[in-house]
Design an enzyme around this catalytic site. Structure first.
Site, PDB file in Angstrom:
ATOM      1  N   ASN A  57       0.853  -1.188   0.000  1.00 17.06           N
ATOM      2  CA  ASN A  57       0.000   0.000   0.000  1.00 17.06           C
ATOM      3  C   ASN A  57       0.895   1.245   0.000  1.00 17.06           C
ATOM      4  O   ASN A  57       1.675   1.452   0.929  1.00 17.06           O
ATOM      5  CB  ASN A  57      -0.882  -0.047   1.263  1.00 17.06           C
ATOM      6  N   LYS A 107      -0.123   4.301   0.145  1.00 21.42           N
ATOM      7  CA  LYS A 107      -0.760   5.351   0.965  1.00 21.42           C
ATOM      8  C   LYS A 107      -0.600   6.731   0.305  1.00 21.42           C
ATOM      9  O   LYS A 107      -0.795   6.861  -0.901  1.00 21.42           O
ATOM     10  CB  LYS A 107      -0.179   5.314   2.387  1.00 21.42           C
ATOM     11  N   HIS A 133      -9.873   0.329   4.546  1.00 23.41           N
ATOM     12  CA  HIS A 133      -8.579   0.436   5.224  1.00 23.41           C
ATOM     13  C   HIS A 133      -8.767   1.258   6.497  1.00 23.41           C
ATOM     14  O   HIS A 133      -9.624   2.141   6.549  1.00 23.41           O
ATOM     15  CB  HIS A 133      -7.535   1.096   4.307  1.00 23.41           C
ATOM     16  N   GLU A 171      -5.595  -6.098  10.228  1.00 23.93           N
ATOM     17  CA  GLU A 171      -4.567  -5.101  10.578  1.00 23.93           C
ATOM     18  C   GLU A 171      -4.951  -4.380  11.865  1.00 23.93           C
ATOM     19  O   GLU A 171      -5.811  -3.489  11.826  1.00 23.93           O
ATOM     20  CB  GLU A 171      -4.476  -4.021   9.490  1.00 23.93           C
ATOM     21  N   ALA A 224       3.236  -1.515   4.041  1.00 25.26           N
ATOM     22  CA  ALA A 224       3.387  -0.162   3.484  1.00 25.26           C
ATOM     23  C   ALA A 224       4.779   0.380   3.790  1.00 25.26           C
ATOM     24  O   ALA A 224       5.716   0.215   3.000  1.00 25.26           O
ATOM     25  CB  ALA A 224       2.296   0.765   4.021  1.00 25.26           C
TER      26      ALA A 224
END
Ligand code: G3P
Length: 234
Positions: free
Chosen positions: A19, A21, A103, A151, A212
């Site tokens: 990811n 972001k 997310h 997560e 990430a």
């Protein structure tokens, strides 16, 4: 290596989903560069590496690279009067393989998650629904997304790996989700930065990781991805 069979033709497991972001290191031309690097690492290791860049970078990245690309978010809207929303069909037409949904940094309520999974399916996008707890994983599993990623939000971006700090959350999510819907693939994420973290995740029953900062901010993202992929394929 898993090679599709349940609508997941563009990805395979074990999966490393990166990811991007809104990290400065992974926007615009830097995102294209990072995706190209990931593509090379995936090829070298024979492990699927997918990436989720900024929405405005999706089309460019799909055009200039071959990695499976995910949106970070879509809205459960259709064609029409929805200014400013991310239309699932537009993401699919941009050539994306799938999308993240819910997310921790773009949270949705359960009803919206259900509708968004449905719209993603209609648009032909692979759905990766993020959940913050085993309980939410249990609630989302009946929506039949392709993938659920567990997560714990308090570990995101800390470098403290969920697979070591909260192993019971990973194994608990795998068990709870599969009890309800064995078709759903389970990933885990938050604080993953090393091959050891990935190996621990796989040992707990996850079929890959959502990562990430450990990749985006690594001094050498290529080497880092080789390390993660090597651990994933064992
Ligand atoms: O989407 C992945 C993410 O939230 C985990 O972040 O930086 O802890 O790998 P990070």
């Amino acid at each position: 290596m898993y090679a599709g069979g349940d609508g997941l033709k563009e990805i395979s497991f074990p999966l490393i989903l990166v990811n991007l972001k809104t990290y400065r290191e992974a926007v615009g031309e830097l995102a294209v560069k990072l995706v190209s690097i990931a593509e090379e690492a995936a090829k070298a290791m024979g492990v699927c590496v997918a990436l989720a860049p900024q929405t405005v970078d999706l089309y460019r990245i799909v055009s200039e690279t071959n990695a499976p690309i995910f949106a970070q978010h879509i809205d459960p809207v259709g064609y029409g009067k929805y200014t400013g929303h991310v239309l699932p069909e537009a993401v699919a037409k941009a050539g994306c393989a799938g999308t993240l949904i819910n997310h921790s940094e773009r949270r949705l309520c359960l009803g919206t998650i259900k509708n968004t999974v449905g719209r993603a399916k209609e648009a032909g996008l692979i759905q990766v629904v993020c959940v913050d707890s085993v309980k939410t994983g249990r609630s989302v599993a009946p929506f039949d997304p392709n993938v659920i990623a567990i997560e714990p939000p308090e570990l995101i971006g800390t470098g403290i790996p969920v697979s070591k700090a909260r192993p019971e959350v990973v194994s608990g999510a795998v068990e709870a989700v599969h009890e309800i819907n064995p078709r759903v693939r389970v990933l885990c994420g938050a604080g993953i930065t090393s091959g050891e973290d990935v190996a621990a995740a796989i040992n707990l029953g996850a079929e890959g990781v959502l990562v990430a900062s450990g990749v985006v901010k690594a001094p050498d993202p290529y080497e880092k991805l080789l390390e993660l992929a090597e651990a994933a394929r064992r």
